[in-house]
Design an enzyme around this catalytic site. Structure first.
Site, PDB file in Angstrom:
ATOM      1  N   PRO A  10       0.809  -1.231   0.000  1.00  0.00           N
ATOM      2  CA  PRO A  10       0.000   0.000   0.000  1.00  0.00           C
ATOM      3  C   PRO A  10       0.840   1.279   0.000  1.00  0.00           C
ATOM      4  O   PRO A  10       0.382   2.321  -0.469  1.00  0.00           O
ATOM      5  CB  PRO A  10      -0.818  -0.096   1.297  1.00  0.00           C
ATOM      6  N   ASP A  76       8.622  -3.007  -9.819  1.00  0.00           N
ATOM      7  CA  ASP A  76       9.501  -3.829  -8.994  1.00  0.00           C
ATOM      8  C   ASP A  76      10.701  -2.976  -8.607  1.00  0.00           C
ATOM      9  O   ASP A  76      11.225  -2.220  -9.426  1.00  0.00           O
ATOM     10  CB  ASP A  76       9.964  -5.096  -9.715  1.00  0.00           C
ATOM     11  N   SER A  77      11.074  -3.060  -7.357  1.00  0.00           N
ATOM     12  CA  SER A  77      12.124  -2.166  -6.874  1.00  0.00           C
ATOM     13  C   SER A  77      12.972  -2.885  -5.839  1.00  0.00           C
ATOM     14  O   SER A  77      12.613  -3.967  -5.352  1.00  0.00           O
ATOM     15  CB  SER A  77      11.500  -0.911  -6.271  1.00  0.00           C
ATOM     16  N   PHE A 151       8.708   3.615   4.138  1.00  0.00           N
ATOM     17  CA  PHE A 151       8.544   2.185   4.408  1.00  0.00           C
ATOM     18  C   PHE A 151       9.871   1.477   4.113  1.00  0.00           C
ATOM     19  O   PHE A 151      10.846   2.119   3.706  1.00  0.00           O
ATOM     20  CB  PHE A 151       7.413   1.593   3.561  1.00  0.00           C
ATOM     21  N   TYR A 153      13.305   0.078   3.608  1.00  0.00           N
ATOM     22  CA  TYR A 153      14.662   0.463   4.013  1.00  0.00           C
ATOM     23  C   TYR A 153      14.825   1.960   4.246  1.00  0.00           C
ATOM     24  O   TYR A 153      15.939   2.437   4.492  1.00  0.00           O
ATOM     25  CB  TYR A 153      15.668  -0.013   2.951  1.00  0.00           C
ATOM     26  N   ASP A 154      13.742   2.719   4.156  1.00  0.00           N
ATOM     27  CA  ASP A 154      13.856   4.183   4.274  1.00  0.00           C
ATOM     28  C   ASP A 154      14.586   4.656   5.542  1.00  0.00           C
ATOM     29  O   ASP A 154      15.342   5.634   5.472  1.00  0.00           O
ATOM     30  CB  ASP A 154      12.468   4.839   4.181  1.00  0.00           C
ATOM     31  N   LYS A 175      10.629  12.960  -0.639  1.00  0.00           N
ATOM     32  CA  LYS A 175      11.177  11.669  -1.062  1.00  0.00           C
ATOM     33  C   LYS A 175      10.880  11.434  -2.548  1.00  0.00           C
ATOM     34  O   LYS A 175      11.770  11.096  -3.322  1.00  0.00           O
ATOM     35  CB  LYS A 175      10.587  10.531  -0.209  1.00  0.00           C
ATOM     36  N   HIS A 180      13.834   6.787  -6.639  1.00  0.00           N
ATOM     37  CA  HIS A 180      13.801   5.866  -7.782  1.00  0.00           C
ATOM     38  C   HIS A 180      12.377   5.710  -8.298  1.00  0.00           C
ATOM     39  O   HIS A 180      12.130   5.742  -9.493  1.00  0.00           O
ATOM     40  CB  HIS A 180      14.376   4.526  -7.322  1.00  0.00           C
ATOM     41  N   ARG A 181      11.403   5.571  -7.377  1.00  0.00           N
ATOM     42  CA  ARG A 181      10.005   5.381  -7.798  1.00  0.00           C
ATOM     43  C   ARG A 181       9.461   6.674  -8.403  1.00  0.00           C
ATOM     44  O   ARG A 181       8.754   6.650  -9.397  1.00  0.00           O
ATOM     45  CB  ARG A 181       9.143   4.939  -6.597  1.00  0.00           C
TER      46      ARG A 181
HETATM   47  P1  ITT Z   1       4.697  -5.815  -4.750  1.00  0.00           P
HETATM   48  O1  ITT Z   1       5.711  -6.807  -5.312  1.00  0.00           O
HETATM   49  O2  ITT Z   1       3.400  -6.467  -4.417  1.00  0.00           O
HETATM   50  O3  ITT Z   1       4.551  -4.600  -5.606  1.00  0.00           O
HETATM   51  P2  ITT Z   1       6.670  -5.524  -2.624  1.00  0.00           P
HETATM   52  O4  ITT Z   1       6.729  -4.663  -1.411  1.00  0.00           O
HETATM   53  O5  ITT Z   1       6.916  -7.007  -2.448  1.00  0.00           O
HETATM   54  O6  ITT Z   1       5.242  -5.269  -3.332  1.00  0.00           O
HETATM   55  P3  ITT Z   1       8.951  -5.438  -4.386  1.00  0.00           P
HETATM   56  O7  ITT Z   1       8.913  -6.898  -4.651  1.00  0.00           O
HETATM   57  O8  ITT Z   1       9.178  -4.494  -5.538  1.00  0.00           O
HETATM   58  O9  ITT Z   1       7.637  -4.915  -3.667  1.00  0.00           O
HETATM   59  O10 ITT Z   1      10.046  -5.203  -3.288  1.00  0.00           O
HETATM   60  C1  ITT Z   1      10.451  -3.936  -3.005  1.00  0.00           C
HETATM   61  C2  ITT Z   1      11.177  -3.972  -1.694  1.00  0.00           C
HETATM   62  O11 ITT Z   1      12.315  -3.104  -1.832  1.00  0.00           O
HETATM   63  C3  ITT Z   1      10.319  -3.362  -0.591  1.00  0.00           C
HETATM   64  O12 ITT Z   1       9.638  -4.346   0.126  1.00  0.00           O
HETATM   65  C4  ITT Z   1      11.374  -2.682   0.246  1.00  0.00           C
HETATM   66  O13 ITT Z   1      11.969  -3.639   1.043  1.00  0.00           O
HETATM   67  C5  ITT Z   1      12.380  -2.201  -0.798  1.00  0.00           C
HETATM   68  N1  ITT Z   1      12.036  -0.877  -1.329  1.00  0.00           N
HETATM   69  C6  ITT Z   1      11.661  -0.557  -2.599  1.00  0.00           C
HETATM   70  N2  ITT Z   1      11.380   0.738  -2.717  1.00  0.00           N
HETATM   71  C7  ITT Z   1      11.551   1.260  -1.495  1.00  0.00           C
HETATM   72  C8  ITT Z   1      11.385   2.552  -0.972  1.00  0.00           C
HETATM   73  O14 ITT Z   1      10.955   3.568  -1.727  1.00  0.00           O
HETATM   74  N3  ITT Z   1      11.629   2.741   0.318  1.00  0.00           N
HETATM   75  C9  ITT Z   1      12.056   1.729   1.090  1.00  0.00           C
HETATM   76  N4  ITT Z   1      12.233   0.470   0.689  1.00  0.00           N
HETATM   77  C10 ITT Z   1      11.983   0.232  -0.608  1.00  0.00           C
END
Ligand code: ITT
Length: 197
Positions: A10, A76-77, A151, A153-154, A175, A180-181
């Site tokens: 979310p 995906d991030s 959320f 690793y922030d 932010k 990146h997002r």
């Molecule tokens: P969905 O796959 O359902 O979209 P997810 O949270 O599992 O949700 P990802 O597989 O893309 O998403 O994993 C991304 C993870 O990378 C996320 O859970 C964080 O641990 C980290 N991450 C990515 N973007 C972040 C951000 O903006 N701030 C902090 N941590 C981030």
């Protein structure tokens, strides 16, 4: 354009709404029977391959429903740490829930190289076409957890383009302006606008 964001996170939806709404895109979470998707992410693949796997799974979830013809977005991030050869990378979500942020700080105790980057791949899929945009945010891992916003690793990620605070100490707007997002979503908005011209 109305875009359904397929994600189980979310926080990602909140960031996308805040970022894309002012640019004229209505973003809503994709819910099937009231539930957000829980993706099976292929292991040992890069972010782009994982993002395309999420598109495929989201399309299967809405096949035959009234949402079938909607524009779907996935993202995906992950966090890539230089001295750990890019770990946790595509495993960031899993590692956050197991090793945890404490564990990452412990892994870096013996090194001065705290360089890292967040990366994101965002994809919109509509009518058999896909638009993709990537974002990278360079920074470093802090010595301790700081801040309560954001959320993942922030609390341990300090972006180079910021003023020395972790992402968890910044407002959502600050932010997104450098994250990146934020970059990936802004890029998507631009390619979608030129595609619809
Ligand atoms: P969905 O796959 O359902 O979209 P997810 O949270 O599992 O949700 P990802 O597989 O893309 O998403 O994993 C991304 C993870 O990378 C996320 O859970 C964080 O641990 C980290 N991450 C990515 N973007 C972040 C951000 O903006 N701030 C902090 N941590 C981030």
């Amino acid at each position: 354009m109305r875009i359904l964001f397929a994600t189980g996170n979310p926080h990602k939806v909140a960031e996308a709404v805040q970022m894309l709404s002012p640019l004229g895109h209505g973003v809503e979470p994709l819910l099937v029977d009231g539930e957000a998707p829980d993706f099976v992410e292929p292991q040992a693949e890069g972010l782009e391959a994982v993002a395309f796997a999420k598109i495929e799974q989201a399309r299967m979830m809405i096949e035959g429903t009234e949402l079938e013809d909607s524009a779907i977005m996935v993202e995906d991030s992950g966090l890539f740490i230089d001295s750990l050869d890019g770990f946790p990378g595509a495993y960031s979500s899993f590692v956050e829930g197991t090793v945890g942020l404490d564990g990452i700080l412990r892994l870096l105790e013996e090194t001065d190289d705290r360089g890292a980057e967040y990366r994101a791949v965002a994809i919109v899929d509509l009518d058999g076409r896909t638009w993709q945009s990537n974002g990278v945010c360079r920074g470093r891992i802090s010595e301790e957890m700081l801040g309560t916003g954001g959320f993942g690793y922030d609390p341990i990620f300090i972006p180079n383009e910021g003023d020395g605070r972790t992402c968890a100490q910044m407002s959502a707007e600050d932010k997104s302006a450098i994250s990146h997002r934020g970059q990936a979503l802004k890029g998507l908005s631009e390619v979608l606008s030129s595609a619809s011209r």
